[in-house]
Design a protein around this motif. Structure first.
Motif, PDB file in Angstrom:
ATOM      1  N   SER A 113       4.269  -3.028  -4.220  1.00 13.84           N
ATOM      2  CA  SER A 113       3.957  -4.150  -5.076  1.00 13.84           C
ATOM      3  C   SER A 113       3.002  -3.633  -6.192  1.00 13.84           C
ATOM      4  O   SER A 113       2.527  -2.652  -5.887  1.00 13.84           O
ATOM      5  N   GLU A 114       2.833  -4.266  -7.257  1.00 12.34           N
ATOM      6  CA  GLU A 114       1.781  -4.084  -8.397  1.00 12.34           C
ATOM      7  C   GLU A 114       0.735  -4.096  -7.531  1.00 12.34           C
ATOM      8  O   GLU A 114      -0.311  -3.177  -7.956  1.00 12.34           O
ATOM      9  N   ALA A 115       0.210  -5.051  -6.612  1.00 11.53           N
ATOM     10  CA  ALA A 115      -1.099  -4.984  -6.030  1.00 11.53           C
ATOM     11  C   ALA A 115      -1.269  -3.674  -5.175  1.00 11.53           C
ATOM     12  O   ALA A 115      -2.352  -3.234  -5.084  1.00 11.53           O
ATOM     13  N   ASP A 116      -0.290  -3.277  -4.419  1.00 16.62           N
ATOM     14  CA  ASP A 116      -0.501  -1.891  -3.730  1.00 16.62           C
ATOM     15  C   ASP A 116      -0.914  -0.810  -4.483  1.00 16.62           C
ATOM     16  O   ASP A 116      -1.275   0.139  -4.157  1.00 16.62           O
ATOM     17  N   ALA A 117      -0.244  -0.861  -5.836  1.00 10.36           N
ATOM     18  CA  ALA A 117      -0.398   0.537  -6.624  1.00 10.36           C
ATOM     19  C   ALA A 117      -1.405   0.293  -7.619  1.00 10.36           C
ATOM     20  O   ALA A 117      -1.949   1.225  -7.908  1.00 10.36           O
ATOM     21  N   LEU A 118      -2.443  -0.697  -7.220  1.00  7.62           N
ATOM     22  CA  LEU A 118      -3.615  -0.999  -8.204  1.00  7.62           C
ATOM     23  C   LEU A 118      -4.825  -0.196  -7.439  1.00  7.62           C
ATOM     24  O   LEU A 118      -4.956  -0.194  -6.208  1.00  7.62           O
ATOM     25  N   SER A 119      -5.574   0.333  -8.369  1.00  3.23           N
ATOM     26  CA  SER A 119      -6.947   0.692  -7.471  1.00  3.23           C
ATOM     27  C   SER A 119      -7.956   0.403  -8.550  1.00  3.23           C
ATOM     28  O   SER A 119      -7.788   0.418  -9.755  1.00  3.23           O
ATOM     29  N   VAL A 120      -9.313   0.256  -7.979  1.00  3.28           N
ATOM     30  CA  VAL A 120     -10.346  -0.055  -8.957  1.00  3.28           C
ATOM     31  C   VAL A 120     -11.587   0.403  -8.498  1.00  3.28           C
ATOM     32  O   VAL A 120     -11.780   0.601  -7.176  1.00  3.28           O
ATOM     33  N   GLY A 121     -12.332   1.056  -9.457  1.00  2.00           N
ATOM     34  CA  GLY A 121     -13.489   1.955  -9.013  1.00  2.00           C
ATOM     35  C   GLY A 121     -14.618   1.124 -10.057  1.00  2.00           C
ATOM     36  O   GLY A 121     -14.733   0.770 -11.056  1.00  2.00           O
ATOM     37  N   VAL A 122     -15.744   0.905  -9.074  1.00  2.00           N
ATOM     38  CA  VAL A 122     -16.872   0.305  -9.770  1.00  2.00           C
ATOM     39  C   VAL A 122     -18.297   0.808  -9.548  1.00  2.00           C
ATOM     40  O   VAL A 122     -19.183   0.472  -9.850  1.00  2.00           O
ATOM     41  N   LEU A 123     -18.107   2.141  -8.830  1.00  2.00           N
ATOM     42  CA  LEU A 123     -19.266   2.924  -8.547  1.00  2.00           C
ATOM     43  C   LEU A 123     -19.601   3.922  -9.365  1.00  2.00           C
ATOM     44  O   LEU A 123     -19.631   5.178  -9.386  1.00  2.00           O
ATOM     45  N   GLY A 124     -19.863   3.426 -10.672  1.00  2.00           N
ATOM     46  CA  GLY A 124     -20.041   4.316 -11.851  1.00  2.00           C
ATOM     47  C   GLY A 124     -19.398   3.222 -12.830  1.00  2.00           C
ATOM     48  O   GLY A 124     -19.037   2.146 -12.674  1.00  2.00           O
TER      49      GLY A 124
END
Length: 168
Positions: free
Chosen positions: A7-18
Motif C-alpha cells: 500500500s502507499e502507507a507501506d511504501a512511505l518513509s519519513v525522516g525527522v532526525l535532521g
C-alpha cells in the motif's frame, strides 16, 4: 490495490532526525509548504497513534490559529494525502494518524533501537543497537521544520535520548 502490491502507507518513509525527508516507494516527495511539513512531522512522531486535531493545529499554526482550526487541519490533511497517497493518513476519533510501520519513521526506529539496546543480553548486542540508532541521525531533529511546539517538546526529548545513547 493489487494482491502482493504494498500500500502507499507501506511504501512511505519519513525522516525527522535532521532535515525532513519523505519518500514514497524510494522516490523523494517534495513538501514545500511549511505547514504541510510541520503536520507530517507531528503525525510522524506519533506514528500509528491518533493525534488530536487541537495538537495538530497548535503545532502547525503556533499562536496564530486560524478562525476554524478543525477545518484548516482537514484541508491540510487532504493536501498531505494527495502528496503521500490516500492510505497514508487515517481519520481517527478527534484527530488523525499516520498509518505506517513505525520503523519507517527514523525517530520511532531510533527509540525502538535504544529500547532494544537497554534490553540487550550483552555489551556487544547493546553496542550494535546503539551504533545503528545513532547512525539514523543526520542533524538536528526537525532542522527545517518550524514549530514552537516541536522544538521545545519533541526535539528536546529526542536530543536528550541521543546524548544518553552517546554516553552509553
Amino acid at each position: 490495490m493489487e494482491q502482493g502490491q504494498p500500500s502507499e502507507a507501506d511504501a512511505l518513509s519519513v525522516g525527522v532526525l535532521g532535515p525532513l525527508t519523505v519518500s514514497v516507494r524510494g522516490r523523494p516527495v517534495a513538501l514545500t509548504a511549511g505547514r504541510l511539513r510541520t503536520l507530517l512531522a507531528v503525525l510522524a512522531l506519533s506514528v500509528g497513534e491518533p493525534v488530536p486535531t487541537d495538537r495538530l493545529a497548535t503545532a502547525v499554526w503556533d499562536d496564530d490559529l486560524p478562525s476554524d482550526p478543525k477545518r484548516s487541519v482537514q484541508i491540510y490533511v487532504t493536501r498531505l494525502r494527495s502528496a503521500l497517497g490516500p492510505d497514508a493518513i487515517d481519520t481517527a476519533p478527534g484527530g488523525y494518524l499516520l498509518r505506517l510501520d513505525a520503523d519507517r519513521v527514523d525517530a520511532a526506529r531510533f527509540v525502538r533501537l535504544l529500547n532494544a539496546a537497554a534490553a540487550a543480553p550483552d555489551a556487544g548486542a547493546e553496542r550494535a543497537h546503539l551504533v545503528e540508532a545513532l547512525g539514523l541521525w543526520r542533524g538536528t531533529p526537525f532542522e527545517d521544520v518550524r514549530s514552537t511546539w516541536l522544538e521545545p517538546v519533541a526535539a528536546a526529548r529526542l536530543i536528550e535520548r541521543y546524548l544518553g545513547a552517546l554516553e552509553r
